[in-house]
Design a protein around this motif. Sequence first.
Motif, PDB file in Angstrom:
ATOM      1  N   HIS A  92       0.847  -1.183   0.000  1.00 20.59           N
ATOM      2  CA  HIS A  92       0.000   0.000   0.000  1.00 20.59           C
ATOM      3  C   HIS A  92       0.893   1.247   0.000  1.00 20.59           C
ATOM      4  O   HIS A  92       1.634   1.487   0.954  1.00 20.59           O
ATOM      5  N   CYS A  95       0.851   3.914   3.026  1.00 18.35           N
ATOM      6  CA  CYS A  95       1.521   3.660   4.308  1.00 18.35           C
ATOM      7  C   CYS A  95       2.821   2.877   4.149  1.00 18.35           C
ATOM      8  O   CYS A  95       3.587   2.765   5.105  1.00 18.35           O
ATOM      9  N   VAL A 104      -9.589  -3.496   2.688  1.00 20.11           N
ATOM     10  CA  VAL A 104      -8.919  -2.426   3.431  1.00 20.11           C
ATOM     11  C   VAL A 104      -7.500  -2.878   3.755  1.00 20.11           C
ATOM     12  O   VAL A 104      -7.217  -4.069   3.878  1.00 20.11           O
ATOM     13  N   CYS A 105      -6.606  -1.917   3.878  1.00 20.33           N
ATOM     14  CA  CYS A 105      -5.206  -2.213   4.149  1.00 20.33           C
ATOM     15  C   CYS A 105      -5.055  -2.854   5.527  1.00 20.33           C
ATOM     16  O   CYS A 105      -5.555  -2.317   6.519  1.00 20.33           O
ATOM     17  N   CYS A 108      -2.750  -0.219   7.696  1.00 23.42           N
ATOM     18  CA  CYS A 108      -3.236   1.073   8.188  1.00 23.42           C
ATOM     19  C   CYS A 108      -4.756   1.177   8.273  1.00 23.42           C
ATOM     20  O   CYS A 108      -5.276   2.139   8.827  1.00 23.42           O
ATOM     21  N   LYS A 110      -6.950   1.724   5.894  1.00 24.50           N
ATOM     22  CA  LYS A 110      -7.618   2.565   4.897  1.00 24.50           C
ATOM     23  C   LYS A 110      -8.123   1.711   3.734  1.00 24.50           C
ATOM     24  O   LYS A 110      -7.523   0.693   3.403  1.00 24.50           O
ATOM     25  N   ASP A 116      -3.265   2.988  -5.646  1.00 21.67           N
ATOM     26  CA  ASP A 116      -2.444   3.095  -4.443  1.00 21.67           C
ATOM     27  C   ASP A 116      -1.712   1.796  -4.107  1.00 21.67           C
ATOM     28  O   ASP A 116      -1.191   1.644  -3.011  1.00 21.67           O
TER      29      ASP A 116
END
Length: 140
Positions: A92, A95, A104-105, A108, A110, A116
């Motif tokens: 990602h 981050c 979602v990551c 982090c 997000k 990204d």
Amino acid sequence: MLVLRELTMNNHRFEEIQAQTGATPQMIAARLKKLESDGLVTRRVYSQRLLRHECCLTEKGEAFYAVLLALRAWGETWCKSPEEGRAINYTHLACGGSAGPGPVCESCGKPLRREDLIADQNPAYRAEREARYEAFKASR
């Protein structure tokens, strides 16, 4: 979904999509026409000498990536053993950490967006895809 998956993996030409999906030319042509009429795909010329087109995702098509990530997360969790490892590992960019299976990551928290992410294919998966494409080319 397989056609959209291939487009997100930067396979924009008809034969690349056909090789990786195993679908007939008629099926691929029909799916691409439907995706184009639904606004997920657009065609652009890549060769004028012998008129050839490639397919690219539109903004609407790019938005479908979240669905592919959700399906990937489900598949990685429920359809594979941990020893197999992930077919594709994502970093990602926001981050710098491992994105995990998505959507979602895992580093982090997000939401993940295609732009990204840096993809790194598992060597076994890369070899499988290359072998599929070589076999396709040899069969023509």
